[in-house]
Design an enzyme around this catalytic site. Structure first.
Site: not given
Ligand SMILES: [Zn+2]
Length: 641
Positions: A213-214, A275, A326, A342, A344, A426-427
């Site tokens: 999914g990611h 995303h 996002e 974002e 990332c 995450c960033c």
């Protein structure tokens, strides 16, 4: 093989090659390199940064940012979640925690790769964290602290659960740490986990979904393949890429299939959707596939996606304008004060462009990388190195929050100040790993030439680059024992006047696809001077947000107005001309830029004639320096007077 023989010339080439040299001498890789005219990256560890703009930032990253991120991760249980539940009860943990820690490890690995002797404590810390990962791994290879601490939760059951995403980041960290130190403990963990994933997804097929999914694991598997040469990792990456969009998969209920890019098979993707980080990580995997397998359909898809993403990119290089999911929206939908953008997402766009540069020498990829490097990426870290932006707005107006005096519910706006850690963090480690390996973006090479993409003071066996760009305008490249016939240098698209000389002789050559290519000897001196006079830029007319507005740029660096320097920003307007006065700044080596604009006033709420305006000197500061002097309104796009 169906993607290979796309033209008669290629078939003729193949048969002539085999006829001339024999079938054994023909290798798949050789064919790919020849037909696709591909490049390889000159990795950051083969080029040392010398004194200058990026060297300073790397030092701050290694000395302040990376230790500080570790500290915050320790405080927020990201490290302790690797212990069994009975040993360390936690206040909270999340399904993506392992990816945060792995990205931090990857960043630390890059520091060690270039500077191991100076950071023994960092290496010790890394070894301790790696030992925790090793201990945490199940006998069968599975590894995700969140699910292991909750044994009642089924594994590989809910597609958006980030298990394969975390696995990908562990693989990336493992490759980086192995290449940096020669220690293979984490690589062994990653290989064992990859084998487990292969068994579950490709052999037994007993998982509740078939693609992540990611996305992330696809590009990570290509890194594993590149590092180990083991075909099974390439096969796994191809499996996940080829499967994507061919089966109906479960996703979040509030989003459609485009949210995680599985509405159609990857070769049929036409626009950057969903995303933004997921999208770009997927495109990285696709670009890797085009490089490794010579798949031209995937390459065409990558080119289409790049074109579309450029229409959805802020002037700072940010992408993914909508905080809902996002996500990307439609071309030129680039709101400034609610920009999600974002960190990332911008970083993953850089990663995609880096991969595209291996496939074709097109300056547009390097231009996007430069735009992100000097704006979104630089701005994402505070000047003291301790705090980070997750979202990167292009306008801050504090009254957006307080204009209603009666409604308690505040509008949803991006963050205005950098933070040291986030719930979903995450960033920060993504920024850490990108700055630590920024040297990866400088050169590519093939058999005939080295290509200089980014102007960073550095040195390797073949070349020495001296420059204080983007402060100064001059880049001097010295070839020493240069073993190739050609040298190429990018002329940035923003630069309207560049002067180039080779061994003291002026070169009168138009750039082709953004590069000037020169025939050189083993020793040469090339001097490039880029006109750094500030200039105003405008946005495509379809961008309604920026109609009749301009932004100031000096070289690749985008500037903004801050309330701190200018007072209330609302009545200020730009006059689209100079002169520009550069004033030394105490915030960064880049100067403030003073330029005469207007301050508008009116006597009534509505009026028919021109409003009154008086001249006012506007002070612009580089976008990456904003929000370092407390809360202050800020604006990148300024209305024209
Ligand atoms: Zn992020």
């Amino acid at each position: 093989m169906k993607h290979f023989f796309t033209s008669l010339w290629e078939v003729i080439f193949l048969f002539s090659f085999v006829f001339a040299f024999g079938i054994d001498s023909f290798t798949h890789e050789w064919y790919i390199l020849f037909i696709m005219n591909t490049y390889i990256c000159v990795p950051f560890y083969k080029t040392s940064l010398t004194d200058g703009f990026w060297k300073d930032r790397q030092k701050l990253n290694a000395d302040v940012s990376i230790p500080n991120v570790y500290k915050r991760f320790k405080e927020t249980d990201r490290i302790d979640c690797l212990y069994p539940k009975w040993k360390r009860p936690l206040s909270r943990s999340d399904r993506f925690y392992d990816s945060d820690t792995a990205k931090w490890l990857e960043a630390a690995a890059y520091v060690l790769h270039t500077n191991r002797a100076d950071y023994p404590e960092l290496e010790k810390l890394c070894d301790e964290v790696i030992a925790l990962f090793k201990k945490r791994q199940q006998v069968n290879g599975y590894l995700n602290s969140y699910f292991q601490r909750r044994p009642f939760l089924p594994k590989f059951y809910f597609r958006p659960d980030h298990e394969l995403y975390c696995a990908g980041h562990i693989m990336e960290a493992a490759v980086a740490y192995y290449q940096a130190t020669g220690k293979d403990a984490l690589l062994n963990v990653a290989e064992k986990y990859a084998d487990h994933i292969r068994k579950r997804f490709m052999i037994k097929k007993n998982t509740a979904f078939s693609t992540p999914g990611h996305e992330e694991i696809e590009l990570a598997l290509y890194r594993m393949y590149d590092a180990t040469g083991k075909e099974k990792y390439k096969d796994m990456a191809e499996f996940f890429l080829n499967m994507r969009g061919t089966v109906k998969e479960k996703t979040y209920r509030m989003f459609n299939d485009a949210y995680d890019q599985h509405e159609v098979p990857v070769r049929e993707l036409t626009s950057a959707e969903g995303h933004a980080v997921r999208a770009m990580y997927l495109y990285c995997g696709m670009a890797d596939m085009a490089r490794v397998s010579g798949d031209k359909e995937v390459l065409s898809a990558c080119k289409r996606l790049f074109e579309d993403a450029c229409k959805k990119m802020y002037v700072t290089g940010g992408i993914g304008s909508d905080h809902n999911g996002e996500c990307f929206t439609i071309p030129y939908d680039l709101p400034n004060n609610v920009a999600y953008s974002e960190s990332c997402a911008a970083i993953s766009f850089m990663m995609f462009c880096k991969r595209m540069l291996l496939l074709e020498k097109d300056g547009r990829y390097a231009d996007v990388i430069e735009r992100i490097m000097y704006n979104n990426l630089l701005s994402s870290t505070s000047l003291d190195g301790k705090a980070f932006f997750y979202e990167n707005p292009l306008e801050i107006c504090k009254t957006d929050l307080t204009r209603s005096r009666t409604i308690r519910k505040k509008p949803r706006l991006p963050q205005w100040q950098r933070q040291e850690v986030f719930g979903c963090s995450c960033c920060p480690p993504n920024i850490n790993r990108t700055v630590a390996s920024i040297g990866d973006y400088i050169f590519t090479e093939n058999e005939n030439e080295i290509v200089l993409h980014q102007f960073i003071a550095c040195e390797n066996d073949a070349l020495c680059v001296k420059t204080d760009y983007p402060v100064g305008d001059k880049i001097v490249v010295r070839g020493k024992n240069y073993g190739k016939d050609l040298f190429s240098v990018r002329i940035p698209a923003w630069c309207k006047k560049a002067t180039l000389s080779l061994n003291g002789n002026l070169v009168d050559a138009e750039p082709k696809n953004g590069y000037v290519t020169l025939k050189v000897d083993s020793g040469f001196i090339l001097e490039l001077t880029l006109d750094m006079t500030p200039f105003f830029v405008k946005t495509h007319p379809l961008c309604k947000e920026n109609r009749n507005k301009v932004a100031l740029q000096r070289g690749p660096v985008v500037y903004c107005l801050e309330e701190k320097d200018n007072g209330d920003l609302a009545p200020l307007a730009a006059v689209c001309s100079g002169p520009f006065t550069e004033v030394k700044s105490d915030l960064s080596p880049l100067p403030f830029i003073d330029v005469v604009g207007k301050e508008l006033t009116a006597d009534a709420t509505y009026y028919q004639n021109e409003c009154s305006a008086k001249e006012k000197t506007l002070r612009f500061t580089p976008y990456f320096t904003f929000a370092n002097r407390g809360e202050s309104d800020m604006k990148v796009w300024i209305p024209l007077a």
